[in-house]
Design an enzyme around this catalytic site. Structure first.
Site, PDB file in Angstrom:
ATOM      1  N   GLU A  31       0.942  -1.097   0.005  1.00  0.00           N
ATOM      2  CA  GLU A  31      -0.115  -0.380  -0.196  1.00  0.00           C
ATOM      3  C   GLU A  31       0.795   1.216  -0.015  1.00  0.00           C
ATOM      4  OE1 GLU A  31      -3.752  -1.576   2.980  1.00  0.00           O
ATOM      5  OE2 GLU A  31      -1.927  -0.934   4.177  1.00  0.00           O
ATOM      6  N   ASP A  63      -7.863  -4.653   8.066  1.00  0.00           N
ATOM      7  CA  ASP A  63      -7.169  -3.972   7.487  1.00  0.00           C
ATOM      8  C   ASP A  63      -6.881  -3.908   6.556  1.00  0.00           C
ATOM      9  OD1 ASP A  63      -4.798  -5.387   7.792  1.00  0.00           O
ATOM     10  OD2 ASP A  63      -3.441  -3.817   8.661  1.00  0.00           O
TER      11      ASP A  63
HETATM   12  P1  NAD Z   1       2.713 -10.264  13.485  1.00  0.00           P
HETATM   13  O1  NAD Z   1       2.523 -11.365  12.612  1.00  0.00           O
HETATM   14  O2  NAD Z   1       4.039  -9.893  13.888  1.00  0.00           O
HETATM   15  O3  NAD Z   1       1.773 -10.444  14.290  1.00  0.00           O
HETATM   16  C1  NAD Z   1       0.468 -11.236  14.419  1.00  0.00           C
HETATM   17  C2  NAD Z   1      -0.655 -12.023  15.500  1.00  0.00           C
HETATM   18  O4  NAD Z   1      -1.617 -12.694  15.603  1.00  0.00           O
HETATM   19  C3  NAD Z   1       0.868 -13.711  15.284  1.00  0.00           C
HETATM   20  O5  NAD Z   1       1.613 -13.768  16.830  1.00  0.00           O
HETATM   21  C4  NAD Z   1      -0.402 -14.807  15.098  1.00  0.00           C
HETATM   22  O6  NAD Z   1       0.791 -15.788  15.722  1.00  0.00           O
HETATM   23  C5  NAD Z   1      -1.441 -14.173  15.750  1.00  0.00           C
HETATM   24  N1  NAD Z   1      -2.589 -14.403  15.581  1.00  0.00           N
HETATM   25  C6  NAD Z   1      -3.293 -14.858  14.409  1.00  0.00           C
HETATM   26  N2  NAD Z   1      -4.439 -15.580  13.836  1.00  0.00           N
HETATM   27  C7  NAD Z   1      -4.814 -15.141  15.352  1.00  0.00           C
HETATM   28  C8  NAD Z   1      -5.997 -16.102  16.232  1.00  0.00           C
HETATM   29  N3  NAD Z   1      -7.547 -16.200  15.499  1.00  0.00           N
HETATM   30  N4  NAD Z   1      -5.748 -15.953  17.574  1.00  0.00           N
HETATM   31  C9  NAD Z   1      -5.405 -15.212  18.096  1.00  0.00           C
HETATM   32  N5  NAD Z   1      -3.604 -15.303  17.799  1.00  0.00           N
HETATM   33  C10 NAD Z   1      -3.827 -15.119  16.266  1.00  0.00           C
HETATM   34  O7  NAD Z   1       1.934  -8.733  12.533  1.00  0.00           O
HETATM   35  P2  NAD Z   1       1.935  -7.784  13.752  1.00  0.00           P
HETATM   36  O8  NAD Z   1       2.790  -6.769  13.203  1.00  0.00           O
HETATM   37  O9  NAD Z   1       1.476  -7.828  15.453  1.00  0.00           O
HETATM   38  O10 NAD Z   1       0.324  -6.888  12.695  1.00  0.00           O
HETATM   39  C11 NAD Z   1      -0.555  -7.617  13.930  1.00  0.00           C
HETATM   40  C12 NAD Z   1      -2.702  -7.032  12.516  1.00  0.00           C
HETATM   41  O11 NAD Z   1      -2.048  -5.929  12.693  1.00  0.00           O
HETATM   42  C13 NAD Z   1      -1.659  -7.437  10.833  1.00  0.00           C
HETATM   43  O12 NAD Z   1      -2.844  -7.942  10.691  1.00  0.00           O
HETATM   44  C14 NAD Z   1      -1.096  -5.916  10.630  1.00  0.00           C
HETATM   45  O13 NAD Z   1      -1.625  -6.129   9.180  1.00  0.00           O
HETATM   46  C15 NAD Z   1      -2.253  -5.384  11.391  1.00  0.00           C
HETATM   47  N6  NAD Z   1      -1.109  -4.127  11.618  1.00  0.00           N
HETATM   48  C16 NAD Z   1      -2.561  -3.195  11.528  1.00  0.00           C
HETATM   49  C17 NAD Z   1      -2.657  -1.716  11.789  1.00  0.00           C
HETATM   50  C18 NAD Z   1      -3.076   0.197  12.227  1.00  0.00           C
HETATM   51  O14 NAD Z   1      -2.719   0.713  11.491  1.00  0.00           O
HETATM   52  N7  NAD Z   1      -4.529  -0.291  12.357  1.00  0.00           N
HETATM   53  C19 NAD Z   1      -0.701  -0.955  11.600  1.00  0.00           C
HETATM   54  C20 NAD Z   1       0.291  -1.845  11.510  1.00  0.00           C
HETATM   55  C21 NAD Z   1      -0.329  -3.442  11.663  1.00  0.00           C
END
Ligand code: NAD
Length: 352
Positions: free
Chosen positions: A65, A236
């Site tokens: 993005e 997101d």
């Molecule tokens: P990451 O991959 O480091 O961590 C995600 C975690 O979620 C992993 O530890 C995984 O095991 C866990 N997980 C997956 N499915 C699950 C479930 N059903 N129940 C419980 N845990 C589960 O990712 P990250 O960098 O920590 O990002 C997390 C999310 O936040 C991503 O989807 C990312 O796109 C989003 N994000 C959003 C914003 C925003 O501004 N809203 C900003 C950054 C990241």
């Protein structure tokens, strides 16, 4: 004749290494607290910004993005990806870099890594929404999804909103253990939970921060009691959500930029006319936030370009007077502005 770029064309660049040094020099929680104030200040001047939904390029396993915005004086963009499968091959789900520029000249003011900066600004944004919407007397934070963003989320909630007790759950036990270890070392009271149901028990604020490119159901309706504030930040992207639709129907929903959130957020599960409130209006006192103790408030956070703008402006100020950046030669700077060709030819003479 000079073959060296002049100072006016050199652009400050903050590498990952320098970002880490800067955060340690200032202190992580102090960075989160300052970032929170910057994000809120910019939300409160929302009409000043150019706003468009981010430009997304989707593949089956992820998204890339571009997130641009401008307040008329400065322009910013971030390049960011989201690839939940990446962690299986040792890569991160989210990485980013970005740029801040001067609108008057179009010249860049700052180029920087934004993977760490995104974690800070995302945590700061959750803290802004939570401060505005959480129930009075909130102390306990349930954090579901204990990946790269999670410690930053927990620390911002502790330093900004006093949520010093955190209950963790992730489908990966190793992620819970890492997050728990890090947060205990930072002085939080941590409970490691065996399920999402257990994690939300007794919580006043719930943050879902999972990564899975599907309509996931991290929280079901029965798990969300009256009075809770939820930050749903992991959903997101189109086809990537975290909450059961019934929770949305019981909640008052707050969003960044509705045009983007309707495409990417939890509310993609609802009709386009489902009412939502823009967070900036609550912060400005132009719309109500939490009205009573039993109301469920939901911040459907997808991440918006103004938050990155805030982060970049914060960073530009933060590097002032410190040794946490290098100067990059990325803008051509001919002695005579129109003599780009001459500059190139003179460089060739120097090479022979
Ligand atoms: P990451 O991959 O480091 O961590 C995600 C975690 O979620 C992993 O530890 C995984 O095991 C866990 N997980 C997956 N499915 C699950 C479930 N059903 N129940 C419980 N845990 C589960 O990712 P990250 O960098 O920590 O990002 C997390 C999310 O936040 C991503 O989807 C990312 O796109 C989003 N994000 C959003 C914003 C925003 O501004 N809203 C900003 C950054 C990241």
């Amino acid at each position: 004749m000079t073959l060296m770029p002049s100072d006016k064309a050199l652009v400050p660049f903050v590498s990952v290494n320098n970002m880490m040094r800067l955060i340690h020099q200032i202190g992580l929680e102090e960075c989160l607290a300052r970032m929170t104030e910057q994000v809120e200040r910019d939300f409160r001047r929302w009409p000043a910004f150019d706003k468009v939904p981010r430009v997304a390029s989707h593949s089956e396993i992820g998204v890339i993005e571009l997130m641009p915005t401008s307040d008329g004086l400065r322009y910013a963009f971030k390049y960011v990806n989201g690839h939940p499968v990446n962690t299986k091959s040792g890569l991160q789900t989210v990485t980013a870099f970005g740029l801040l520029a001067d609108v008057a000249t179009g010249y860049p003011l700052l180029l920087t890594e934004m993977t760490l900066l995104t974690a800070l600004r995302t945590a700061a944004t959750s803290a802004v929404a939570t401060r505005a919407l959480m129930p009075a007397g909130a102390e306990v934070h349930a954090l579901i999804g204990n990946g790269a963003q999670s410690e930053f989320q927990a620390l911002a909630q502790r330093s900004v909103n006093g949520l010093g007790r955190v209950r963790l759950f992730d489908t990966d036990a190793g992620a819970i253990a890492r997050c728990a270890r890090n947060l205990r070392a930072a002085g939080l009271e941590v409970t490691e939970c065996g399920s999402a149901e257990a994690a939300v028990e007794g919580a006043h604020v719930i943050t879902t921060c999972t990564a899975d490119k599907q309509y996931a159901t991290i929280l079901t309706d029965n798990m969300v009691g009256a009075g809770i504030h939820i930050n749903a930040i992991g959903g997101d992207c189109p086809g990537k959500t975290e909450l059961h639709r019934d929770i949305l129907l019981r909640s008052d929903i707050f969003v960044e930029f509705p045009e983007q959130t309707r495409i990417e957020g939890e509310i993609q599960q609802l009709g386009d006319d489902h009412p939502v409130t823009e967070l900036w209006q609550v912060l400005e006192g132009a719309a109500p936030g939490r009205r009573d103790a039993r109301q469920i408030t939901l911040f459907d956070g997808v991440g918006f370009a103004t938050e990155d703008f805030s982060a970049l402006c914060w960073l530009l100020e933060a590097i002032e007077g410190r040794d946490c950046h290098e100067m990059l030669d990325i803008i051509a700077d001919p002695d005579e502005p129109r003599d780009l060709y001459g500059m190139l030819m003179r460089a060739g003479a120097g090479e022979s």
